[in-house]
Design a protein around this motif. Sequence first.
Motif, PDB file in Angstrom:
ATOM      1  N   ARG A  75      65.709  62.724  44.228  1.00  0.00           N
ATOM      2  CA  ARG A  75      66.123  61.649  45.596  1.00  0.00           C
ATOM      3  C   ARG A  75      65.899  62.158  46.610  1.00  0.00           C
ATOM      4  O   ARG A  75      65.632  61.673  47.659  1.00  0.00           O
ATOM      5  CB  ARG A  75      67.320  60.912  44.674  1.00  0.00           C
ATOM      6  N   VAL A  76      66.987  63.331  46.969  1.00  0.00           N
ATOM      7  CA  VAL A  76      67.275  63.924  48.400  1.00  0.00           C
ATOM      8  C   VAL A  76      65.357  64.031  49.161  1.00  0.00           C
ATOM      9  O   VAL A  76      65.572  64.525  50.222  1.00  0.00           O
ATOM     10  CB  VAL A  76      68.355  64.994  48.131  1.00  0.00           C
ATOM     11  N   LEU A  77      65.043  64.693  48.116  1.00  0.00           N
ATOM     12  CA  LEU A  77      63.253  65.725  49.117  1.00  0.00           C
ATOM     13  C   LEU A  77      63.183  64.215  49.570  1.00  0.00           C
ATOM     14  O   LEU A  77      62.632  62.972  49.049  1.00  0.00           O
ATOM     15  CB  LEU A  77      63.347  66.153  47.526  1.00  0.00           C
ATOM     16  N   LYS A  78      62.081  64.405  50.930  1.00  0.00           N
ATOM     17  CA  LYS A  78      61.120  64.399  51.535  1.00  0.00           C
ATOM     18  C   LYS A  78      60.330  63.591  50.214  1.00  0.00           C
ATOM     19  O   LYS A  78      59.731  64.366  49.784  1.00  0.00           O
ATOM     20  CB  LYS A  78      61.080  63.926  52.576  1.00  0.00           C
ATOM     21  N   PRO A  79      59.394  62.426  50.839  1.00  0.00           N
ATOM     22  CA  PRO A  79      58.182  61.982  50.587  1.00  0.00           C
ATOM     23  C   PRO A  79      57.224  63.123  50.814  1.00  0.00           C
ATOM     24  O   PRO A  79      56.284  63.426  49.624  1.00  0.00           O
ATOM     25  CB  PRO A  79      57.865  60.595  51.205  1.00  0.00           C
ATOM     26  N   ASP A  80      57.114  63.444  52.031  1.00  0.00           N
ATOM     27  CA  ASP A  80      56.595  64.959  51.677  1.00  0.00           C
ATOM     28  C   ASP A  80      56.684  66.276  51.730  1.00  0.00           C
ATOM     29  O   ASP A  80      56.292  67.384  52.173  1.00  0.00           O
ATOM     30  CB  ASP A  80      55.455  64.638  53.259  1.00  0.00           C
ATOM     31  N   GLY A  81      57.913  66.615  51.130  1.00  0.00           N
ATOM     32  CA  GLY A  81      58.325  67.206  50.928  1.00  0.00           C
ATOM     33  C   GLY A  81      58.291  67.956  49.609  1.00  0.00           C
ATOM     34  O   GLY A  81      57.159  68.097  48.684  1.00  0.00           O
ATOM     35  N   ARG A 122      56.586  94.302  22.587  1.00  0.00           N
ATOM     36  CA  ARG A 122      56.402  93.305  23.313  1.00  0.00           C
ATOM     37  C   ARG A 122      56.173  94.491  24.501  1.00  0.00           C
ATOM     38  O   ARG A 122      56.784  95.934  24.599  1.00  0.00           O
ATOM     39  CB  ARG A 122      57.173  92.258  23.882  1.00  0.00           C
ATOM     40  N   PHE A 123      55.506  94.091  25.915  1.00  0.00           N
ATOM     41  CA  PHE A 123      55.799  94.803  26.744  1.00  0.00           C
ATOM     42  C   PHE A 123      56.440  94.558  28.065  1.00  0.00           C
ATOM     43  O   PHE A 123      57.106  93.149  28.047  1.00  0.00           O
ATOM     44  CB  PHE A 123      54.618  95.905  27.296  1.00  0.00           C
ATOM     45  N   ARG A 124      57.369  95.343  28.421  1.00  0.00           N
ATOM     46  CA  ARG A 124      57.933  94.638  30.094  1.00  0.00           C
ATOM     47  C   ARG A 124      57.603  93.590  30.725  1.00  0.00           C
ATOM     48  O   ARG A 124      56.482  93.350  31.299  1.00  0.00           O
ATOM     49  CB  ARG A 124      58.376  96.204  30.922  1.00  0.00           C
ATOM     50  N   ASP A 125      58.343  92.648  30.458  1.00  0.00           N
ATOM     51  CA  ASP A 125      58.214  91.293  31.764  1.00  0.00           C
ATOM     52  C   ASP A 125      58.198  91.166  32.785  1.00  0.00           C
ATOM     53  O   ASP A 125      59.059  91.479  33.560  1.00  0.00           O
ATOM     54  CB  ASP A 125      58.653  90.575  31.117  1.00  0.00           C
ATOM     55  N   SER A 126      56.769  91.571  33.513  1.00  0.00           N
ATOM     56  CA  SER A 126      56.893  91.699  34.940  1.00  0.00           C
ATOM     57  C   SER A 126      56.502  90.484  35.791  1.00  0.00           C
ATOM     58  O   SER A 126      55.962  90.565  36.983  1.00  0.00           O
ATOM     59  CB  SER A 126      56.007  93.211  35.431  1.00  0.00           C
ATOM     60  N   TRP A 127      56.713  88.995  35.357  1.00  0.00           N
ATOM     61  CA  TRP A 127      55.784  87.894  35.892  1.00  0.00           C
ATOM     62  C   TRP A 127      57.220  86.965  36.064  1.00  0.00           C
ATOM     63  O   TRP A 127      57.968  86.700  34.372  1.00  0.00           O
ATOM     64  CB  TRP A 127      54.402  87.874  35.890  1.00  0.00           C
ATOM     65  N   GLU A 128      57.509  85.900  36.774  1.00  0.00           N
ATOM     66  CA  GLU A 128      58.460  84.634  36.583  1.00  0.00           C
ATOM     67  C   GLU A 128      57.339  83.172  37.278  1.00  0.00           C
ATOM     68  O   GLU A 128      56.527  83.926  38.317  1.00  0.00           O
ATOM     69  CB  GLU A 128      59.005  84.781  37.327  1.00  0.00           C
ATOM     70  N   ARG A 129      57.491  82.241  37.301  1.00  0.00           N
ATOM     71  CA  ARG A 129      56.790  81.424  36.973  1.00  0.00           C
ATOM     72  C   ARG A 129      57.209  80.635  38.511  1.00  0.00           C
ATOM     73  O   ARG A 129      58.657  80.559  38.808  1.00  0.00           O
ATOM     74  CB  ARG A 129      57.509  80.111  36.488  1.00  0.00           C
ATOM     75  N   LEU A 130      57.019  80.035  39.521  1.00  0.00           N
ATOM     76  CA  LEU A 130      58.020  79.780  40.373  1.00  0.00           C
ATOM     77  C   LEU A 130      56.304  77.957  40.184  1.00  0.00           C
ATOM     78  O   LEU A 130      55.378  77.518  41.103  1.00  0.00           O
ATOM     79  CB  LEU A 130      57.033  79.949  41.859  1.00  0.00           C
ATOM     80  N   LEU A 131      57.286  77.343  39.927  1.00  0.00           N
ATOM     81  CA  LEU A 131      56.461  76.109  39.872  1.00  0.00           C
ATOM     82  C   LEU A 131      56.831  75.292  41.289  1.00  0.00           C
ATOM     83  O   LEU A 131      57.719  74.947  41.447  1.00  0.00           O
ATOM     84  CB  LEU A 131      57.797  75.382  38.750  1.00  0.00           C
ATOM     85  N   GLN A 132      55.524  74.597  41.268  1.00  0.00           N
ATOM     86  CA  GLN A 132      55.468  73.626  42.575  1.00  0.00           C
ATOM     87  C   GLN A 132      55.771  72.418  41.966  1.00  0.00           C
ATOM     88  O   GLN A 132      55.134  71.596  41.186  1.00  0.00           O
ATOM     89  CB  GLN A 132      54.690  74.081  43.388  1.00  0.00           C
ATOM     90  N   PHE A 133      56.801  71.506  42.569  1.00  0.00           N
ATOM     91  CA  PHE A 133      56.852  70.467  42.208  1.00  0.00           C
ATOM     92  C   PHE A 133      56.217  69.320  43.883  1.00  0.00           C
ATOM     93  O   PHE A 133      57.488  69.156  44.655  1.00  0.00           O
ATOM     94  CB  PHE A 133      58.234  69.540  41.402  1.00  0.00           C
ATOM     95  N   ASN A 134      55.931  68.255  43.782  1.00  0.00           N
ATOM     96  CA  ASN A 134      56.414  66.835  44.931  1.00  0.00           C
ATOM     97  C   ASN A 134      56.364  65.769  44.334  1.00  0.00           C
ATOM     98  O   ASN A 134      56.317  65.411  42.989  1.00  0.00           O
ATOM     99  CB  ASN A 134      54.795  67.358  45.561  1.00  0.00           C
ATOM    100  N   LYS A 135      56.780  64.939  45.072  1.00  0.00           N
ATOM    101  CA  LYS A 135      57.479  63.395  44.973  1.00  0.00           C
ATOM    102  C   LYS A 135      55.666  62.822  45.740  1.00  0.00           C
ATOM    103  O   LYS A 135      55.562  61.347  44.792  1.00  0.00           O
ATOM    104  CB  LYS A 135      57.773  62.781  46.207  1.00  0.00           C
ATOM    105  N   SER A 136      54.918  63.113  46.177  1.00  0.00           N
ATOM    106  CA  SER A 136      53.114  62.895  45.948  1.00  0.00           C
ATOM    107  C   SER A 136      52.204  63.297  46.585  1.00  0.00           C
ATOM    108  O   SER A 136      52.510  65.030  47.177  1.00  0.00           O
ATOM    109  CB  SER A 136      53.353  61.820  47.267  1.00  0.00           C
ATOM    110  N   LYS A 137      51.038  62.723  46.510  1.00  0.00           N
ATOM    111  CA  LYS A 137      49.528  63.871  46.206  1.00  0.00           C
ATOM    112  C   LYS A 137      49.744  64.418  48.428  1.00  0.00           C
ATOM    113  O   LYS A 137      49.199  65.769  47.828  1.00  0.00           O
ATOM    114  CB  LYS A 137      48.925  63.358  45.920  1.00  0.00           C
TER     115      LYS A 137
END
Lengths: 287, 287
Positions: free
Chosen positions: A63-69, A121-136
């Motif tokens: 809701r608070v994000l701008k359409p192009d944010g 298992r080996f050491r975990d050395s990565w994390e996700r950086l998920l990008q979400f948007n309101k419009s294309k």
Amino acid sequence: MKKISTKIILGDCKEVLKSLDENSIDLIVTSPPYADSRNGTYGGIKPDHYVGWFLPISKELLRVLKPDGTFILNIKEKVVNGERHTYVIELILEMRKQGWLWTEEFMWHKKNCYPGKWPNRFRDSWERLLQFNKSKKFNMYQEEVMIPMGDWAKRRLSNLSETDMVRDTSKVGSGFGKKVANWLNKDKVYPTNVLHIATECSNRNHSAVFPEALPEWFIKLFTKEGDWVLDPFMGSGTTTRVANRLKRNSIGIDISKDYYQMVKEDADNYKDTLLFEKQAQYGKNRK
Amino acid sequence: MKKISTKIILGDCKEVLKSLDENSIDLIVTSPPYADSRNGTYGGIKPDHYVGWFLPISKELLRVLKPDGTFILNIKEKVVNGERHTYVIELILEMRKQGWLWTEEFMWHKKNCYPGKWPNRFRDSWERLLQFNKSKKFNMYQEEVMIPMGDWAKRRLSNLSETDMVRDTSKVGSGFGKKVANWLNKDKVYPTNVLHIATECSNRNHSAVFPEALPEWFIKLFTKEGDWVLDPFMGSGTTTRVANRLKRNSIGIDISKDYYQMVKEDADNYKDTLLFEKQAQYGKNRK
DNA sequence: GTTCCGCATGAATCGATAG
DNA sequence: ACTATCGATTCATGCGGAA
């Protein structure tokens, strides 16, 4: 001189977010407490309850994000009972049902990940950086994060972050340093969707949730000066501090009074050093 | 001398797999055709149909895998209509319902990813390497993939060729050279779950789906000599070729007659060079 | 000024022990 | 059987102090 505002708010972001104007934020970048961690702060959310806990918050963020944010979510699933838990991928599916577009998934390669050894298992050395948007159609300023590297460097040292190169450049007299100096004169190239950044050791003043280089990269990429940046899980205030340094207005929310007071104090300091007029009011200074 | 068998089979793996014994394979490592790619070969599976197409295959893979075996699935979701498609994460959820354990997700960082530029996204330089298992107790030979140099050198100069190091070492008085000498004496350390491997240029006639280093790493990690390796989407035969070189028995399946004939020819060659007794029969040589 | 050495410190995970 | 706590394991990074 631009008026840069830094608002630090104490409270549960699920409630606080309701008081923010809709379509008012250019970039949300945050690292919420991972499942079952930060016990006592958010009640230690169980992995099985994580999606249900987060969805009301992501709804407000939408809701608070701008359409192009843009919304950047730093998250990683825990190992539960020998398996990677599925709450992160379930969250992606549920957020799409809310109306979010899952635009991209950046990879944070943590160069100095937690040590340890296990039989399976080996050491975990990565994390996700998920990008979400309101419009294309969202704002993206790719030139702001270009990497200064020539051919030689591009092939052999593409893993170096910008700070690494700056630091190594200072090593006068070393062949390594000399080479770095040469690279800096070469043309710039666009980065990829993999970020190689070390976590900051607590040898520094604050042990931050994520290193400054992380929010800095996304703030440069998705906002311009004077834009509004929001971190609903502020923690030690890395995002708001970087936002201010880059002349972006920012809002930081945290449920912990300790974090709130610490960041508030810090914010009061750089407010004095950067502002020459009275602080801009939220909602009045937007493009 | 061990008898190493390399079986190359022409046909749709969905059907061919049914002829394999249950609990007979130690490692499955494959890179199936991505959605909407390799058109004409598998009919160009549409993203929306990908999960439904793959599930019957993963069901057979679950059957033929030994209880202590491992399935490595190299996959990456396409961008569809400006969004990352969700078929990969949906597939994970559905495979868990089949009985697979989603044990880990390795990250393949493609150091030299495909070039290109788009207004709203950067080059994609990583792919998922999903690890699935039948049980929590699976074979893992971690010592086989340990890497030298745990410190400064590993990340920053791992790409330097030996001549580069010699050259820089010869710079008398340079701190750079001194450091190189020290790195070479360091002990080995365990790797993390991020693999930094460059995609292979088309050095062979046919462009391989993944570089040899990729199946090699997993074959060393999850199998020992004489074990059975399966690649149901063989393609140009990288997996079977590496398996043979590492003295593992292997089975490669592909629906393309061109691929089949090419790999078959190749396999006939190294069969001669490595075997001193008549080829082992599948199913007779297992532990 | 630079390099080297030692040390503390982590978004971790497993297996054992205890309630 | 199921959950909570604890010790052991392990290594990249940055800092301080010494050469």
